[in-house]
Design a protein around this motif. Structure first.
Motif, PDB file in Angstrom:
ATOM      1  N   ALA A  38     -70.334 -52.952 -50.021  1.00 24.32           N
ATOM      2  CA  ALA A  38     -69.224 -51.836 -49.981  1.00 24.32           C
ATOM      3  C   ALA A  38     -69.653 -50.766 -49.472  1.00 24.32           C
ATOM      4  CB  ALA A  38     -68.776 -51.969 -51.321  1.00 24.32           C
ATOM      5  N   GLU A  39     -70.835 -50.119 -49.733  1.00 32.41           N
ATOM      6  CA  GLU A  39     -71.213 -48.653 -49.322  1.00 32.41           C
ATOM      7  C   GLU A  39     -71.346 -48.862 -47.971  1.00 32.41           C
ATOM      8  OE1 GLU A  39     -71.098 -44.964 -49.423  1.00 32.41           O
ATOM      9  OE2 GLU A  39     -70.323 -46.030 -50.997  1.00 32.41           O
ATOM     10  N   MET A  40     -72.118 -49.897 -47.541  1.00 29.59           N
ATOM     11  CA  MET A  40     -72.355 -50.043 -45.906  1.00 29.59           C
ATOM     12  C   MET A  40     -70.935 -50.072 -45.259  1.00 29.59           C
ATOM     13  SD  MET A  40     -75.133 -53.253 -46.104  1.00 29.59           S
ATOM     14  CE  MET A  40     -74.987 -53.612 -44.494  1.00 29.59           C
ATOM     15  N   VAL A  41     -69.856 -50.574 -45.734  1.00 27.13           N
ATOM     16  CA  VAL A  41     -68.612 -50.388 -45.036  1.00 27.13           C
ATOM     17  C   VAL A  41     -68.112 -49.044 -45.128  1.00 27.13           C
ATOM     18  CG1 VAL A  41     -66.383 -51.371 -44.776  1.00 27.13           C
ATOM     19  CG2 VAL A  41     -68.281 -52.968 -45.389  1.00 27.13           C
ATOM     20  N   ALA A  42     -67.957 -48.481 -46.168  1.00 25.07           N
ATOM     21  CA  ALA A  42     -67.491 -47.196 -46.322  1.00 25.07           C
ATOM     22  C   ALA A  42     -68.233 -46.312 -45.416  1.00 25.07           C
ATOM     23  CB  ALA A  42     -67.574 -46.778 -47.604  1.00 25.07           C
ATOM     24  N   SER A  43     -69.521 -46.241 -45.228  1.00 22.26           N
ATOM     25  CA  SER A  43     -70.143 -45.521 -44.551  1.00 22.26           C
ATOM     26  C   SER A  43     -69.933 -45.801 -42.838  1.00 22.26           C
ATOM     27  CB  SER A  43     -71.788 -45.654 -44.567  1.00 22.26           C
ATOM     28  OG  SER A  43     -72.486 -45.030 -43.767  1.00 22.26           O
ATOM     29  N   ALA A  44     -69.860 -47.137 -42.428  1.00 15.91           N
ATOM     30  CA  ALA A  44     -69.361 -47.453 -41.381  1.00 15.91           C
ATOM     31  C   ALA A  44     -67.927 -46.649 -40.728  1.00 15.91           C
ATOM     32  CB  ALA A  44     -69.254 -48.963 -41.096  1.00 15.91           C
ATOM     33  N   VAL A  73     -73.794 -56.015 -41.586  1.00 15.13           N
ATOM     34  CA  VAL A  73     -72.725 -56.048 -42.572  1.00 15.13           C
ATOM     35  C   VAL A  73     -72.297 -57.526 -42.963  1.00 15.13           C
ATOM     36  CG1 VAL A  73     -70.209 -55.862 -43.076  1.00 15.13           C
ATOM     37  CG2 VAL A  73     -71.743 -53.847 -42.365  1.00 15.13           C
ATOM     38  N   ASN A  74     -72.211 -58.193 -41.498  1.00 11.74           N
ATOM     39  CA  ASN A  74     -71.967 -59.733 -41.475  1.00 11.74           C
ATOM     40  C   ASN A  74     -73.470 -60.333 -42.274  1.00 11.74           C
ATOM     41  OD1 ASN A  74     -69.800 -59.090 -39.991  1.00 11.74           O
ATOM     42  ND2 ASN A  74     -70.680 -59.804 -37.882  1.00 11.74           N
ATOM     43  N   GLU A  97     -66.093 -57.583 -45.359  1.00 10.50           N
ATOM     44  CA  GLU A  97     -66.676 -57.913 -43.797  1.00 10.50           C
ATOM     45  C   GLU A  97     -65.477 -57.746 -42.803  1.00 10.50           C
ATOM     46  OE1 GLU A  97     -67.446 -60.599 -40.555  1.00 10.50           O
ATOM     47  OE2 GLU A  97     -66.156 -61.528 -42.256  1.00 10.50           O
ATOM     48  N   ARG A  98     -64.192 -57.938 -43.289  1.00 10.36           N
ATOM     49  CA  ARG A  98     -63.292 -57.678 -42.515  1.00 10.36           C
ATOM     50  C   ARG A  98     -62.919 -55.931 -42.174  1.00 10.36           C
ATOM     51  NH1 ARG A  98     -63.960 -61.941 -41.512  1.00 10.36           N
ATOM     52  NH2 ARG A  98     -62.530 -63.975 -41.638  1.00 10.36           N
ATOM     53  N   MET A  99     -63.234 -55.193 -43.274  1.00 10.84           N
ATOM     54  CA  MET A  99     -63.144 -53.819 -43.129  1.00 10.84           C
ATOM     55  C   MET A  99     -64.280 -53.339 -42.227  1.00 10.84           C
ATOM     56  SD  MET A  99     -62.557 -52.500 -47.089  1.00 10.84           S
ATOM     57  CE  MET A  99     -61.579 -52.999 -48.189  1.00 10.84           C
ATOM     58  N   GLY A 100     -65.454 -54.186 -42.337  1.00 13.84           N
ATOM     59  CA  GLY A 100     -66.487 -53.552 -41.405  1.00 13.84           C
ATOM     60  C   GLY A 100     -66.158 -53.912 -39.871  1.00 13.84           C
ATOM     61  N   ASP A 143     -63.042 -46.796 -54.807  1.00 16.14           N
ATOM     62  CA  ASP A 143     -62.401 -46.801 -56.240  1.00 16.14           C
ATOM     63  C   ASP A 143     -62.084 -48.364 -56.516  1.00 16.14           C
ATOM     64  OD1 ASP A 143     -62.761 -44.225 -56.327  1.00 16.14           O
ATOM     65  OD2 ASP A 143     -60.654 -43.812 -56.007  1.00 16.14           O
ATOM     66  N   ALA A 144     -61.873 -48.980 -55.646  1.00 17.89           N
ATOM     67  CA  ALA A 144     -61.515 -50.481 -55.861  1.00 17.89           C
ATOM     68  C   ALA A 144     -62.722 -51.092 -56.594  1.00 17.89           C
ATOM     69  CB  ALA A 144     -61.224 -51.180 -54.911  1.00 17.89           C
ATOM     70  N   VAL A 145     -63.936 -50.866 -55.821  1.00 16.90           N
ATOM     71  CA  VAL A 145     -65.255 -51.570 -56.390  1.00 16.90           C
ATOM     72  C   VAL A 145     -65.546 -51.005 -57.503  1.00 16.90           C
ATOM     73  CG1 VAL A 145     -67.657 -51.898 -55.572  1.00 16.90           C
ATOM     74  CG2 VAL A 145     -65.972 -51.942 -53.929  1.00 16.90           C
ATOM     75  N   GLU A 146     -65.284 -49.723 -57.735  1.00 13.10           N
ATOM     76  CA  GLU A 146     -65.670 -49.163 -58.879  1.00 13.10           C
ATOM     77  C   GLU A 146     -64.772 -49.923 -60.259  1.00 13.10           C
ATOM     78  OE1 GLU A 146     -67.606 -46.713 -61.982  1.00 13.10           O
ATOM     79  OE2 GLU A 146     -68.045 -47.343 -59.951  1.00 13.10           O
TER      80      GLU A 146
END
Length: 250
Positions: A50-56, A82-83, A121-124, A162-165
């Motif tokens: 999740a953090e990898m995606v947020a950073s991307a 990410v994949n 993965e879709r967010m990525g 926040d969703a992940v939290e």
């Protein structure tokens, strides 16, 4: 004498039986401990993803604003990581199901993780899409200052984190509050779309750039929708029911 031997045999059988039960209980406790450890590890890996995606997503918007083609290309290349993370977590979850045969809340945890990593993965992919658009826009004259699109990104990234939290806390109330913020992203998308459409109508030379920016905004709107999907999984995990939240109109 014979009765005494019988009583002694009964006592020995009782001791052996108790020992067997104790060993069985210890085995179950050990299996349960191993299962909990593995569940903790896959959830921690999901948080890393999740953090990898947020950073991307953050970097893709920075590449757009700063016209940083090299950063955009790095984001595109990093999407493979990410994949890979998604597939590694998926394999681990399937292995746990096959070897540990989890039940009840443990099984709901695994199912939730499997669904969430697909959305991550879709967010990525959406972040990668923004990076590709940043490359296209880098050599074009600016159409307008970037104000609403970065705001959309800020809200969407906040929703993701926040969703992940909420998942980590097992907090369905927090999840519902996060999903409500999707309305803000939708309103910003409407605003961006109307403004870009005005540019296109007033000057046909802006159509290509305005279209690309519309796609950027759409990617961000979809990221917020997928954060809402994670919120739905939090409710499922805690309450055991699927509740559709904030259905998108797009």
């Amino acid at each position: 004498m014979e009765g005494g031997l019988d009583r002694q045999a009964d006592r020995e059988h009782h001791v052996v039986t108790r020992g067997g039960v104790g060993q069985e209980e210890a085995g179950r406790a050990m299996t349960r401990t191993l299962l909990q450890q593995e569940l903790t590890e896959v959830q921690e890996e999901m948080m890393v993803m999740a953090e990898m995606v947020a950073s991307a997503i953050e970097r893709s918007i920075r590449a757009l604003k700063e016209r940083d083609v090299e950063l955009a290309r790095q984001i595109i290349a990093d999407d493979l990581k990410v994949n890979d993370k998604r597939y590694a977590i998926e394999e681990r979850c399937l292995e746990i199901i096959a070897t540990q045969q989890p039940m009840a809340s443990d099984l709901r945890t695994i199912i939730s993780v499997l669904y969430i990593i697909v959305d991550l993965e879709r967010m990525g992919d959406h972040a990668e899409g923004i990076a590709k658009l940043a490359i296209l826009l880098a050599d074009e004259p600016p159409l307008k200052p970037y104000i609403d699109i970065p705001r959309m990104a800020q809200v969407s990234i906040g929703m993701l984190r926040d969703a992940v939290e909420a998942f980590r806390r097992r907090d369905p109330q927090m999840a519902r509050a996060v999903s409500d913020r999707d309305d803000e992203v939708d309103a910003l998308y409407d605003q961006v779309y109307r403004e870009l459409l005005t540019f296109m109508l007033q000057d046909p030379r802006t159509i290509q750039r305005a279209t690309w920016l519309t796609w950027v905004a759409h990617n961000l709107e979809r990221i917020a929708d997928r954060a809402t999907n994670i919120c739905e999984r939090v409710v499922y995990l805690v309450e055991g029911r699927i509740q559709e939240m904030n259905v998108s109109k797009y």
